[in-house]
Write a protein that holds these residues in place. Structure first.
Motif, PDB file in Angstrom:
ATOM      1  N   LYS A 169      43.528  32.030 -11.915  1.00 20.36           N
ATOM      2  CA  LYS A 169      42.678  32.182 -13.368  1.00 20.36           C
ATOM      3  C   LYS A 169      43.309  31.449 -14.216  1.00 20.36           C
ATOM      4  O   LYS A 169      42.763  31.004 -15.241  1.00 20.36           O
ATOM      5  CB  LYS A 169      42.520  33.735 -13.540  1.00 20.36           C
ATOM      6  CG  LYS A 169      41.705  33.826 -14.923  1.00 20.36           C
ATOM      7  CD  LYS A 169      41.848  35.454 -15.166  1.00 20.36           C
ATOM      8  CE  LYS A 169      43.093  35.861 -15.452  1.00 20.36           C
ATOM      9  NZ  LYS A 169      43.200  37.519 -15.842  1.00 20.36           N
ATOM     10  N   HIS A 170      44.700  31.474 -14.519  1.00 18.70           N
ATOM     11  CA  HIS A 170      45.456  30.953 -15.459  1.00 18.70           C
ATOM     12  C   HIS A 170      45.626  29.613 -15.349  1.00 18.70           C
ATOM     13  O   HIS A 170      45.799  28.737 -16.188  1.00 18.70           O
ATOM     14  CB  HIS A 170      46.936  31.883 -15.542  1.00 18.70           C
ATOM     15  CG  HIS A 170      46.861  32.935 -16.342  1.00 18.70           C
ATOM     16  ND1 HIS A 170      46.836  34.106 -15.151  1.00 18.70           N
ATOM     17  CD2 HIS A 170      47.014  33.561 -17.343  1.00 18.70           C
ATOM     18  CE1 HIS A 170      46.824  35.195 -16.080  1.00 18.70           C
ATOM     19  NE2 HIS A 170      46.833  34.886 -17.243  1.00 18.70           N
TER      20      HIS A 170
ATOM     21  N   ILE B 145      54.900  26.187 -12.335  1.00 19.03           N
ATOM     22  CA  ILE B 145      54.852  27.401 -12.024  1.00 19.03           C
ATOM     23  C   ILE B 145      55.911  28.111 -11.163  1.00 19.03           C
ATOM     24  O   ILE B 145      56.312  27.541 -10.315  1.00 19.03           O
ATOM     25  CB  ILE B 145      53.299  27.603 -11.008  1.00 19.03           C
ATOM     26  CG1 ILE B 145      52.367  26.950 -12.060  1.00 19.03           C
ATOM     27  CG2 ILE B 145      52.988  28.772 -10.600  1.00 19.03           C
ATOM     28  CD1 ILE B 145      50.797  26.847 -11.153  1.00 19.03           C
ATOM     29  N   ILE B 146      56.350  29.329 -11.739  1.00 12.97           N
ATOM     30  CA  ILE B 146      57.481  30.046 -11.148  1.00 12.97           C
ATOM     31  C   ILE B 146      57.055  31.464 -10.899  1.00 12.97           C
ATOM     32  O   ILE B 146      56.655  32.258 -11.903  1.00 12.97           O
ATOM     33  CB  ILE B 146      58.726  29.953 -12.292  1.00 12.97           C
ATOM     34  CG1 ILE B 146      58.909  28.551 -12.568  1.00 12.97           C
ATOM     35  CG2 ILE B 146      59.683  30.571 -11.575  1.00 12.97           C
ATOM     36  CD1 ILE B 146      59.956  28.475 -13.647  1.00 12.97           C
ATOM     37  N   PHE B 147      57.088  31.920  -9.651  1.00 13.52           N
ATOM     38  CA  PHE B 147      57.005  33.091  -9.204  1.00 13.52           C
ATOM     39  C   PHE B 147      58.665  33.557  -9.036  1.00 13.52           C
ATOM     40  O   PHE B 147      59.518  32.978  -8.473  1.00 13.52           O
ATOM     41  CB  PHE B 147      56.256  33.301  -8.003  1.00 13.52           C
ATOM     42  CG  PHE B 147      54.961  33.619  -8.172  1.00 13.52           C
ATOM     43  CD1 PHE B 147      54.303  34.746  -8.533  1.00 13.52           C
ATOM     44  CD2 PHE B 147      54.099  32.586  -8.062  1.00 13.52           C
ATOM     45  CE1 PHE B 147      53.018  35.036  -8.760  1.00 13.52           C
ATOM     46  CE2 PHE B 147      52.646  32.941  -8.149  1.00 13.52           C
ATOM     47  CZ  PHE B 147      52.248  33.967  -8.531  1.00 13.52           C
TER      48      PHE B 147
ATOM     49  N   HIS C 137      53.659  34.193 -19.618  1.00 17.47           N
ATOM     50  CA  HIS C 137      54.338  35.267 -18.629  1.00 17.47           C
ATOM     51  C   HIS C 137      53.399  36.224 -18.246  1.00 17.47           C
ATOM     52  O   HIS C 137      52.640  36.754 -19.113  1.00 17.47           O
ATOM     53  CB  HIS C 137      55.527  36.049 -19.380  1.00 17.47           C
ATOM     54  CG  HIS C 137      55.853  37.086 -18.600  1.00 17.47           C
ATOM     55  ND1 HIS C 137      56.119  38.631 -19.202  1.00 17.47           N
ATOM     56  CD2 HIS C 137      56.306  37.248 -17.294  1.00 17.47           C
ATOM     57  CE1 HIS C 137      56.499  39.263 -18.328  1.00 17.47           C
ATOM     58  NE2 HIS C 137      56.512  38.618 -17.160  1.00 17.47           N
ATOM     59  N   VAL C 138      53.219  36.561 -16.865  1.00 19.97           N
ATOM     60  CA  VAL C 138      52.262  37.231 -16.420  1.00 19.97           C
ATOM     61  C   VAL C 138      53.180  38.224 -15.593  1.00 19.97           C
ATOM     62  O   VAL C 138      53.610  37.732 -14.513  1.00 19.97           O
ATOM     63  CB  VAL C 138      51.307  36.595 -15.503  1.00 19.97           C
ATOM     64  CG1 VAL C 138      50.256  37.612 -15.012  1.00 19.97           C
ATOM     65  CG2 VAL C 138      50.493  35.301 -16.261  1.00 19.97           C
TER      66      VAL C 138
ATOM     67  N   LEU D   9      55.174  36.183 -13.218  1.00 19.96           N
ATOM     68  CA  LEU D   9      55.227  34.725 -13.013  1.00 19.96           C
ATOM     69  C   LEU D   9      55.208  34.133 -14.315  1.00 19.96           C
ATOM     70  O   LEU D   9      55.057  34.859 -15.505  1.00 19.96           O
ATOM     71  CB  LEU D   9      53.456  34.543 -12.587  1.00 19.96           C
ATOM     72  CG  LEU D   9      52.682  33.295 -12.857  1.00 19.96           C
ATOM     73  CD1 LEU D   9      53.132  32.179 -12.035  1.00 19.96           C
ATOM     74  CD2 LEU D   9      51.156  33.737 -12.738  1.00 19.96           C
ATOM     75  N   LEU D  10      55.853  33.069 -14.498  1.00 18.84           N
ATOM     76  CA  LEU D  10      55.927  32.072 -15.243  1.00 18.84           C
ATOM     77  C   LEU D  10      55.437  30.706 -15.441  1.00 18.84           C
ATOM     78  O   LEU D  10      55.365  30.257 -14.132  1.00 18.84           O
ATOM     79  CB  LEU D  10      57.558  32.073 -16.012  1.00 18.84           C
ATOM     80  CG  LEU D  10      58.308  33.059 -16.469  1.00 18.84           C
ATOM     81  CD1 LEU D  10      59.973  32.648 -16.321  1.00 18.84           C
ATOM     82  CD2 LEU D  10      57.770  33.473 -17.728  1.00 18.84           C
TER      83      LEU D  10
END
Length: 243
Positions: A31-32, A145-147, A211-212, A237-238
């Motif tokens: 979605k993001h 994308i970073i988890f 940030h999520v 998530l970033l």
């Protein structure tokens, strides 16, 4: 910067033969991505430390015009990949692979905390250089994308980062830390707080950062948490965008 990377042994990577991003997290992520990037057009994603390829397969199934290059240094994990005409497998470290083409998205799924070297300072430099390199290898408006697992300190926000690195990287303490559940014992691991990763992204050149948060985790005793100056552990998530 020439900083050597400490690599895990094959027996230390067996626990990574899994997929940590469940359907809810994947739906939230896409979605993001759809909001920040024109995924209706063909795009090329670099999956750094992509392991067994289960995440890459999700992207390929979700986006019919996506192309994924999966970069993984551990042969036993890369051999588990299901072949796909839009998936390209490269057995190499991110720091050693010279990718000539730019990418639209570069993704690190619980990978950056494994970018460790022989001292804490050189380790944080290694992580910073990885994000800077990712910025340089992205097309305009591309995404990183970073988890990550964010380790937040009680007073000094990023102090657990140094304490955990020092305890897990020590070869002398390896027999003890391995018994305590650290599968990276003797090599090291370097988690950071969310704000520390945010500052690294800014330093790397990213302007837009999202940030999520997902969930809190951790089963350390009160004694161990205090020993590590640890207030909270969160999965989050970033997403940074190259403007």
């Amino acid at each position: 910067m020439d900083v050597s990377v400490r690599k895990l042994r094959t027996d230390q990577t067996t626990s990574f033969d899994t997929e940590y991003i469940d359907q809810n997290m994947f739906d939230n992520l896409t979605k993001h991505i759809d909001m920040l990037f024109p995924t209706n057009l063909p795009f090329h994603l670099l999956d750094v430390g992509g392991g067994n390829g289960l995440y890459a397969d999700k992207i390929l199934n979700r986006y019919a015009t996506a192309e994924v290059t999966l970069l993984e240094p551990e042969r036993s994990l890369i051999s588990k990949n299901v072949l796909h005409p839009r998936k390209h497998l490269i057995e190499a470290l991110f720091q050693e692979e010279s990718c000539e083409q730019p990418f639209d998205i570069i993704q690190f799924n619980w990978v950056l905390h494994h970018f460790v070297s022989h001292t804490y300072q050189s380790t944080t430099e290694l992580q910073q250089s990885a994000l800077t390199r990712a910025h340089d290898q992205l097309n305009a408006r591309g995404l990183v994308i970073i988890f990550e697992n964010f380790y937040e300190g009680m007073v000094v926000r990023n102090l657990p980062s140094s304490l955990i690195y020092q305890s897990t990287s020590s070869k002398i303490l390896a027999p003890i830390t391995s018994k305590m559940g650290a599968n990276t014992a003797g090599v090291g691991v370097c988690f950071n707080s969310r704000s520390a990763w945010h500052d690294m992204l800014i330093e790397a050149g990213f302007k837009t950062i999202l940030h999520v948060p997902f969930y809190a985790f951790g089963n350390l005793s009160v004694f161990k948490s205090r020993l590590l100056h640890l207030k909270q552990q969160n999965v989050g998530l970033l997403i940074g965008r190259k403007d």
